[in-house]
Write a protein that holds these residues in place. Sequence first.
Motif, PDB file in Angstrom:
ATOM      1  N   CYS A  23       0.811  -1.227   0.000  1.00 48.49           N
ATOM      2  CA  CYS A  23       0.000   0.000   0.000  1.00 48.49           C
ATOM      3  C   CYS A  23       0.844   1.277   0.000  1.00 48.49           C
ATOM      4  O   CYS A  23       0.303   2.375  -0.052  1.00 48.49           O
ATOM      5  CB  CYS A  23      -0.953  -0.004   1.182  1.00 48.49           C
ATOM      6  SG  CYS A  23      -0.136   0.011   2.792  1.00 48.49           S
ATOM      7  N   LYS A  24       2.153   1.149   0.095  1.00 47.85           N
ATOM      8  CA  LYS A  24       3.106   2.275   0.042  1.00 47.85           C
ATOM      9  C   LYS A  24       3.012   3.219   1.234  1.00 47.85           C
ATOM     10  O   LYS A  24       3.551   4.305   1.217  1.00 47.85           O
ATOM     11  CB  LYS A  24       2.954   3.086  -1.260  1.00 47.85           C
ATOM     12  CG  LYS A  24       2.967   2.266  -2.524  1.00 47.85           C
ATOM     13  CD  LYS A  24       4.263   1.531  -2.715  1.00 47.85           C
ATOM     14  CE  LYS A  24       4.328   0.834  -4.041  1.00 47.85           C
ATOM     15  NZ  LYS A  24       4.203  -0.587  -4.008  1.00 47.85           N
ATOM     16  N   GLU A  25       2.334   2.814   2.316  1.00 46.25           N
ATOM     17  CA  GLU A  25       2.263   3.636   3.520  1.00 46.25           C
ATOM     18  C   GLU A  25       3.571   3.532   4.298  1.00 46.25           C
ATOM     19  O   GLU A  25       4.276   2.524   4.203  1.00 46.25           O
ATOM     20  CB  GLU A  25       1.112   3.174   4.412  1.00 46.25           C
ATOM     21  CG  GLU A  25      -0.249   3.516   3.869  1.00 46.25           C
ATOM     22  CD  GLU A  25      -1.350   3.209   4.863  1.00 46.25           C
ATOM     23  OE1 GLU A  25      -1.095   3.258   6.090  1.00 46.25           O
ATOM     24  OE2 GLU A  25      -2.457   2.917   4.418  1.00 46.25           O
ATOM     25  N   PRO A  26       3.901   4.559   5.103  1.00 43.85           N
ATOM     26  CA  PRO A  26       5.111   4.499   5.926  1.00 43.85           C
ATOM     27  C   PRO A  26       5.019   3.359   6.950  1.00 43.85           C
ATOM     28  O   PRO A  26       3.946   3.038   7.457  1.00 43.85           O
ATOM     29  CB  PRO A  26       5.128   5.850   6.638  1.00 43.85           C
ATOM     30  CG  PRO A  26       4.225   6.728   5.855  1.00 43.85           C
ATOM     31  CD  PRO A  26       3.208   5.841   5.219  1.00 43.85           C
ATOM     32  N   LEU A  27       6.169   2.754   7.248  1.00 46.71           N
ATOM     33  CA  LEU A  27       6.244   1.660   8.209  1.00 46.71           C
ATOM     34  C   LEU A  27       7.135   2.038   9.383  1.00 46.71           C
ATOM     35  O   LEU A  27       8.028   2.868   9.250  1.00 46.71           O
ATOM     36  CB  LEU A  27       6.818   0.401   7.550  1.00 46.71           C
ATOM     37  CG  LEU A  27       6.028  -0.210   6.407  1.00 46.71           C
ATOM     38  CD1 LEU A  27       6.809  -1.381   5.817  1.00 46.71           C
ATOM     39  CD2 LEU A  27       4.655  -0.660   6.872  1.00 46.71           C
ATOM     40  N   VAL A  28       6.891   1.418  10.514  1.00 52.59           N
ATOM     41  CA  VAL A  28       7.745   1.542  11.695  1.00 52.59           C
ATOM     42  C   VAL A  28       8.082   0.129  12.164  1.00 52.59           C
ATOM     43  O   VAL A  28       7.330  -0.808  11.931  1.00 52.59           O
ATOM     44  CB  VAL A  28       7.069   2.342  12.828  1.00 52.59           C
ATOM     45  CG1 VAL A  28       6.865   3.785  12.428  1.00 52.59           C
ATOM     46  CG2 VAL A  28       5.752   1.724  13.240  1.00 52.59           C
ATOM     47  N   GLN A  29       9.229  -0.010  12.823  1.00 48.75           N
ATOM     48  CA  GLN A  29       9.669  -1.329  13.288  1.00 48.75           C
ATOM     49  C   GLN A  29       9.107  -1.589  14.682  1.00 48.75           C
ATOM     50  O   GLN A  29       9.291  -0.803  15.590  1.00 48.75           O
ATOM     51  CB  GLN A  29      11.188  -1.375  13.327  1.00 48.75           C
ATOM     52  CG  GLN A  29      11.743  -2.694  13.787  1.00 48.75           C
ATOM     53  CD  GLN A  29      12.196  -3.553  12.644  1.00 48.75           C
ATOM     54  OE1 GLN A  29      12.766  -3.055  11.710  1.00 48.75           O
ATOM     55  NE2 GLN A  29      11.957  -4.826  12.708  1.00 48.75           N
ATOM     56  N   ASP A  30       8.414  -2.713  14.820  1.00 48.16           N
ATOM     57  CA  ASP A  30       7.915  -3.173  16.111  1.00 48.16           C
ATOM     58  C   ASP A  30       8.944  -4.163  16.646  1.00 48.16           C
ATOM     59  O   ASP A  30       9.377  -5.062  15.927  1.00 48.16           O
ATOM     60  CB  ASP A  30       6.549  -3.844  15.923  1.00 48.16           C
ATOM     61  CG  ASP A  30       6.005  -4.426  17.212  1.00 48.16           C
ATOM     62  OD1 ASP A  30       6.215  -3.818  18.273  1.00 48.16           O
ATOM     63  OD2 ASP A  30       5.379  -5.496  17.152  1.00 48.16           O
ATOM     64  N   ASP A  31       9.348  -4.017  17.903  1.00 48.06           N
ATOM     65  CA  ASP A  31      10.395  -4.865  18.463  1.00 48.06           C
ATOM     66  C   ASP A  31      10.012  -6.341  18.531  1.00 48.06           C
ATOM     67  O   ASP A  31      10.876  -7.202  18.511  1.00 48.06           O
ATOM     68  CB  ASP A  31      10.772  -4.383  19.865  1.00 48.06           C
ATOM     69  CG  ASP A  31      11.425  -3.018  19.840  1.00 48.06           C
ATOM     70  OD1 ASP A  31      12.028  -2.665  18.813  1.00 48.06           O
ATOM     71  OD2 ASP A  31      11.329  -2.297  20.845  1.00 48.06           O
ATOM     72  N   ILE A  32       8.728  -6.640  18.588  1.00 49.36           N
ATOM     73  CA  ILE A  32       8.292  -8.032  18.729  1.00 49.36           C
ATOM     74  C   ILE A  32       7.886  -8.650  17.399  1.00 49.36           C
ATOM     75  O   ILE A  32       8.339  -9.724  17.031  1.00 49.36           O
ATOM     76  CB  ILE A  32       7.140  -8.129  19.732  1.00 49.36           C
ATOM     77  CG1 ILE A  32       7.624  -7.683  21.107  1.00 49.36           C
ATOM     78  CG2 ILE A  32       6.585  -9.555  19.782  1.00 49.36           C
ATOM     79  CD1 ILE A  32       6.539  -7.545  22.141  1.00 49.36           C
TER      80      ILE A  32
END
Length: 60
Positions: A23-32
């Motif tokens: 979907c080309k939306e921004p992503l963030v890293q989840d630690d789990i």
Amino acid sequence: MTPTSVRTGASTAQPTDPRCLHCKEPLVQDDIWGWMHEGQRYLCRDPRTGELLTQAATLI
């Protein structure tokens, strides 16, 4: 702090502007669980209708 690979202990490069493959939306890293959309959800939304899709956030 740079994330490291669990198997090798080697540093992994983080993208400067992570986006979802679907979907080309921004992503963030989840630690789990890994990558998630900036809006705190793992599944993509259809950009035209806003409908929740079955694809999980996937880094390009």
